[in-house]
Write a protein that holds these residues in place. Structure first.
Motif, PDB file in Angstrom:
ATOM      1  N   ILE A 176     -10.960   9.023  37.294  1.00 19.22           N
ATOM      2  CA  ILE A 176     -12.226   8.306  37.162  1.00 19.22           C
ATOM      3  C   ILE A 176     -11.990   6.799  37.147  1.00 19.22           C
ATOM      4  CG2 ILE A 176     -14.136   7.852  35.572  1.00 19.22           C
ATOM      5  CD1 ILE A 176     -14.116  10.762  34.837  1.00 19.22           C
ATOM      6  N   GLN A 177     -10.929   6.357  36.455  1.00 27.80           N
ATOM      7  CA  GLN A 177     -10.627   4.932  36.447  1.00 27.80           C
ATOM      8  C   GLN A 177     -10.278   4.440  37.843  1.00 27.80           C
ATOM      9  OE1 GLN A 177     -10.943   2.896  33.748  1.00 27.80           O
ATOM     10  NE2 GLN A 177     -10.626   1.270  35.252  1.00 27.80           N
ATOM     11  N   ASP A 178      -9.572   5.270  38.617  1.00 24.82           N
ATOM     12  CA  ASP A 178      -9.248   4.895  40.003  1.00 24.82           C
ATOM     13  C   ASP A 178     -10.534   4.795  40.835  1.00 24.82           C
ATOM     14  OD1 ASP A 178      -7.269   4.502  42.200  1.00 24.82           O
ATOM     15  OD2 ASP A 178      -8.187   6.353  42.932  1.00 24.82           O
ATOM     16  N   LYS A 179     -11.484   5.720  40.604  1.00 23.21           N
ATOM     17  CA  LYS A 179     -12.762   5.641  41.319  1.00 23.21           C
ATOM     18  C   LYS A 179     -13.518   4.374  40.952  1.00 23.21           C
ATOM     19  CE  LYS A 179     -13.476  10.623  41.868  1.00 23.21           C
ATOM     20  NZ  LYS A 179     -14.358  11.772  41.541  1.00 23.21           N
ATOM     21  N   LEU A 180     -13.483   4.006  39.670  1.00 21.16           N
ATOM     22  CA  LEU A 180     -14.145   2.772  39.249  1.00 21.16           C
ATOM     23  C   LEU A 180     -13.537   1.557  39.930  1.00 21.16           C
ATOM     24  CD1 LEU A 180     -14.652   3.385  35.409  1.00 21.16           C
ATOM     25  CD2 LEU A 180     -16.439   3.015  37.093  1.00 21.16           C
ATOM     26  N   ILE A 198      -7.069  16.454  30.888  1.00 22.79           N
ATOM     27  CA  ILE A 198      -8.129  15.484  30.630  1.00 22.79           C
ATOM     28  C   ILE A 198      -7.645  14.072  30.927  1.00 22.79           C
ATOM     29  CG2 ILE A 198      -9.586  14.497  28.830  1.00 22.79           C
ATOM     30  CD1 ILE A 198      -9.753  17.210  27.554  1.00 22.79           C
ATOM     31  N   LYS A 199      -6.397  13.776  30.560  1.00 24.26           N
ATOM     32  CA  LYS A 199      -5.861  12.447  30.864  1.00 24.26           C
ATOM     33  C   LYS A 199      -5.798  12.206  32.367  1.00 24.26           C
ATOM     34  CE  LYS A 199      -3.131  11.747  26.656  1.00 24.26           C
ATOM     35  NZ  LYS A 199      -1.769  11.548  26.086  1.00 24.26           N
ATOM     36  N   ASN A 200      -5.421  13.236  33.126  1.00 21.94           N
ATOM     37  CA  ASN A 200      -5.393  13.092  34.587  1.00 21.94           C
ATOM     38  C   ASN A 200      -6.796  12.837  35.135  1.00 21.94           C
ATOM     39  OD1 ASN A 200      -2.629  13.543  34.566  1.00 21.94           O
ATOM     40  ND2 ASN A 200      -2.838  15.735  34.966  1.00 21.94           N
ATOM     41  N   SER A 201      -7.789  13.545  34.562  1.00 16.52           N
ATOM     42  CA  SER A 201      -9.166  13.318  34.998  1.00 16.52           C
ATOM     43  C   SER A 201      -9.628  11.904  34.673  1.00 16.52           C
ATOM     44  CB  SER A 201     -10.100  14.343  34.335  1.00 16.52           C
ATOM     45  OG  SER A 201      -9.731  15.668  34.681  1.00 16.52           O
ATOM     46  N   LEU A 202      -9.229  11.396  33.498  1.00 18.05           N
ATOM     47  CA  LEU A 202      -9.583  10.022  33.140  1.00 18.05           C
ATOM     48  C   LEU A 202      -8.942   9.022  34.103  1.00 18.05           C
ATOM     49  CD1 LEU A 202      -9.324  10.148  29.231  1.00 18.05           C
ATOM     50  CD2 LEU A 202     -11.386   9.786  30.579  1.00 18.05           C
ATOM     51  N   ASP A 203      -7.697   9.276  34.478  1.00 16.07           N
ATOM     52  CA  ASP A 203      -7.039   8.389  35.446  1.00 16.07           C
ATOM     53  C   ASP A 203      -7.759   8.408  36.791  1.00 16.07           C
ATOM     54  OD1 ASP A 203      -5.202   7.747  33.518  1.00 16.07           O
ATOM     55  OD2 ASP A 203      -3.705   9.213  34.191  1.00 16.07           O
ATOM     56  N   GLU A 258     -22.600   3.653  36.564  1.00 16.12           N
ATOM     57  CA  GLU A 258     -23.123   4.260  35.339  1.00 16.12           C
ATOM     58  C   GLU A 258     -22.752   5.740  35.262  1.00 16.12           C
ATOM     59  OE1 GLU A 258     -27.402   4.834  33.013  1.00 16.12           O
ATOM     60  OE2 GLU A 258     -27.263   3.648  34.852  1.00 16.12           O
ATOM     61  N   GLU A 259     -22.794   6.460  36.409  1.00 11.13           N
ATOM     62  CA  GLU A 259     -22.405   7.869  36.414  1.00 11.13           C
ATOM     63  C   GLU A 259     -20.934   8.034  36.032  1.00 11.13           C
ATOM     64  OE1 GLU A 259     -23.293   9.359  40.245  1.00 11.13           O
ATOM     65  OE2 GLU A 259     -25.485   9.282  39.993  1.00 11.13           O
ATOM     66  N   LEU A 260     -20.064   7.202  36.591  1.00 10.64           N
ATOM     67  CA  LEU A 260     -18.638   7.309  36.279  1.00 10.64           C
ATOM     68  C   LEU A 260     -18.361   6.950  34.825  1.00 10.64           C
ATOM     69  CD1 LEU A 260     -17.083   5.769  39.525  1.00 10.64           C
ATOM     70  CD2 LEU A 260     -17.117   8.165  38.851  1.00 10.64           C
ATOM     71  N   LEU A 261     -19.064   5.962  34.289  1.00 10.07           N
ATOM     72  CA  LEU A 261     -18.867   5.606  32.885  1.00 10.07           C
ATOM     73  C   LEU A 261     -19.292   6.746  31.967  1.00 10.07           C
ATOM     74  CD1 LEU A 261     -19.967   1.856  32.748  1.00 10.07           C
ATOM     75  CD2 LEU A 261     -17.663   2.775  32.483  1.00 10.07           C
ATOM     76  N   LYS A 262     -20.386   7.436  32.298  1.00  7.41           N
ATOM     77  CA  LYS A 262     -20.812   8.564  31.484  1.00  7.41           C
ATOM     78  C   LYS A 262     -19.796   9.691  31.529  1.00  7.41           C
ATOM     79  CE  LYS A 262     -25.086   9.843  31.511  1.00  7.41           C
ATOM     80  NZ  LYS A 262     -26.430  10.257  31.960  1.00  7.41           N
TER      81      LYS A 262
END
Length: 572
Positions: free
Chosen positions: A373-377, A366-371, A399-403
């Motif tokens: 998503i943050q890179d995509k942002l 999950i932490k890797n997925s959060l990283d 908004e999609e990435l934040l959700k």
């Protein structure tokens, strides 16, 4: 000839609670100045209006009176009281040029109608406009900085309270629970804006006039993403530093209900048929509706029949009582007695203790997925700054990435609180089994409808018989119970006992027999039930893959104490 003066006093805000002494103080000082300088005042004009933009009423009246007269003067505290924009300032300078204004007197500023005096007046008006523009820019800069830090910039919405020490908001100990309860109730689809307002009024949430909230207030609350921990500035959402009080799944469920109710069907008469909207016709596919029928002796009967909207349908009507009996009979196929579900819940508690410290791998995923998503942002913001994508696409994608980030953050939080990821869905599934067992003997048809919608797939009515297929893993659960029977100490459902094909064994039995016979285990069933468990909590990405039964077989010649036969393993 003595010059006559108009006295003009102004304060910036229209709110009487702010700068209440400003005009009074100006009038006192200006009257003292006029008495000291022996100036004749023909009229006093006061105004509570910002001079940032043109359109002040009293100032407009002053300009009209000056235009109609010849050779008058203006007495004010400072040039910025007269104008803070180029239009009003230019009009005063024009009247000075045309001799309509022959004198401007200020206690704190010197002016004479000479080229040097006009130049200094223009400088004073320019400084006033610069102060206004600079103040607005400083306020906007501070506002943007608060948004970047994740702080809530204004008054806290209902359910939160402002914390002036941390300069952000935090959940209100009582109001936040009311908000969560209101969202959960509205997500059931049973409430309208008015009924939800009445429900909140019973909990003490009312207007200042002690009346229920209006529909607009209810709509703003149900669509406010601040409850997800987000802030909004100029149509763009940002991640907040304050805690969320709602789960994303609950918020999404409410938005789905709002979307469905956006264009509601208008009913001529409110009739309560609790089983409508559940079944479709097995012949033509139309919806099943309810109707009241009065017998020849004056008795009322409730029937359910096909709406026949598409074409001619030959299906007959079915009484509500008979329909309820059939639906409860279908629920009996997945019912298990409380003794067994209690044993299962006890075993889950044991597994929960064992798995508390063994969730490192899912947490890291999950932490890797959060990283990611943050890179995509970050890349999305860079593309927007470089003008590679338009603002509309940028706002939607952000908004999609934040959700997605909120969902993963909630999942990470649940992992830290509850240990293994498979504990929560497994416990919820067993609780659903308990609920289905209770509803199968309940007289509340609304509960029967909700349970069938939760467990069933496309229920149909054909030839006055209910056809129901269960969702995974309920379909396999019903298949297992149809092929087996409960041990004598546990009274299972009557439907299960009648449909039992192998009354000598029970796959849910946790302990092996003293004389183990592994060849009797139904491996195809064990493999099927390991496929899917469907959860209500959409934050688990709708479907969690399950390896529900990992067999720990004991050798055939083992004769010691019974060993565990099966143990659920659930992973993302």
């Amino acid at each position: 000839m003595a010059i006559k003066y108009f006295l003009y006093a102004r304060k910036s805000t229209e709110d009487d609670d702010h700068q209440i002494m400003s005009i009074e103080a100006q009038l006192f000082e200006l009257r003292e100045y006029a008495r000291r300088e022996k100036l004749e005042i023909i009229e006093e004009l006061t105004e509570s209006k910002s001079a940032k933009k043109p359109g002040r009423i009293k100032f407009g009246e002053l300009m009209d009176k000056i235009e109609e007269s010849n050779g008058v003067g203006i007495l004010a505290w400072h040039p910025d009281r007269l104008a803070r924009n180029s239009v009003d300032g230019g009009k005063i300078i024009y009247f000075v040029d045309t001799k309509k204004i022959v004198s401007l007197r200020f206690p704190t500023f010197w002016f004479e109608p000479t080229p040097q005096g006009l130049f200094m007046l223009q400088v004073a008006f320019g400084q006033s406009k610069y102060y206004t523009d600079n103040l607005a820019e400083n306020i906007n800069r501070g506002f943007r900085q608060k948004i970047r830090r994740g702080e809530w910039p204004t008054k806290a919405p209902f359910g939160y309270v402002n914390n002036f020490k941390t300069r952000t908001i935090e959940p209100h100990p009582f109001q936040s629970k009311i908000v969560v309860r209101a969202f959960e109730e509205f997500a059931t689809g049973k409430y309208t804006y008015e009924s939800l307002a009445d429900f909140m009024a019973e909990l003490g949430v009312e207007t200042k006039n002690q009346t229920p909230l209006g529909k607009a207030s209810i709509w703003r609350m149900l669509t406010n993403r601040a409850y997800l921990g987000l802030t909004k500035h100029k149509g763009e959402y940002f991640e907040g530093s304050f805690p969320a009080i709602l789960l994303p799944a609950t918020f999404d469920a409410v938005q789905a209900v709002l979307k469905r109710k956006a264009r509601p069907r208008k009913s001529k008469q409110a009739l309560d048929f609790p089983l409508t909207g559940l079944l479709t016709c097995g012949e033509c596919g139309c919806a099943i509706t309810g109707c009241n029928v009065t017998g020849r002796h004056g008795h009322n009967f409730r029937y359910y029949r096909c709406t026949r909207k598409k074409n001619k349908c030959l299906q007959g009507s079915l009484q509500e009582r008979q329909l309820a009996i059939q639906l409860k009979s279908e629920l009996q196929k997945v019912a298990i007695c409380d003794n067994w579900t209690d044993k299962m819940l006890q075993q889950i508690s044991v597994w929960e203790k064992e798995e508390t410290s063994s969730s490192k791998s899912p947490v890291q995923d999950i932490k890797n997925s959060l990283d990611k998503i943050q890179d995509k942002l970050n890349r999305l913001v860079s593309a927007y700054i470089d003008q590679e994508i338009p603002k509309e696409i940028y706002l939607v994608k952000k908004e999609e990435l934040l959700k997605q980030k909120l969902v993963l953050s909630q999942a990470l939080k649940n992992l830290g609180q509850e240990g293994g990821v498979w504990i929560k869905p497994l416990r919820q599934w067993i609780l659903d089994v308990k609920e289905a067992t209770f509803v199968a003997s309940s007289s509340d048809l609304s509960e029967v409808k909700q349970t069938v919608q939760k467990l069933g797939l496309n229920p149909q009515l054909l030839d006055k018989n209910v056809k129901l297929r269960f969702l995974p893993p309920w379909d396999l659960h019903a298949e297992i119970l149809a092929q087996t029977a409960f041990p004598p100490v546990c009274n299972g459902s009557e439907a299960t006992k009648k449909n039992s094909k192998n009354p000598e064994s029970f796959p849910w039995w946790r302990w092996r027999e003293l004389n183990p016979r592994p060849e009797r285990i139904n491996f195809p069933i064990v493999h099927k039930i390991s496929q899917f468990i469907s959860l209500n909590d959409k934050s688990w990405q709708d479907i969690i893959k399950v390896d529900l039964l990992k067999l720990e077989l004991v050798s055939a010649n083992q004769t010691d104490r019974p060993q565990p036969l099966m143990k659920p393993l659930i992973y993302l």
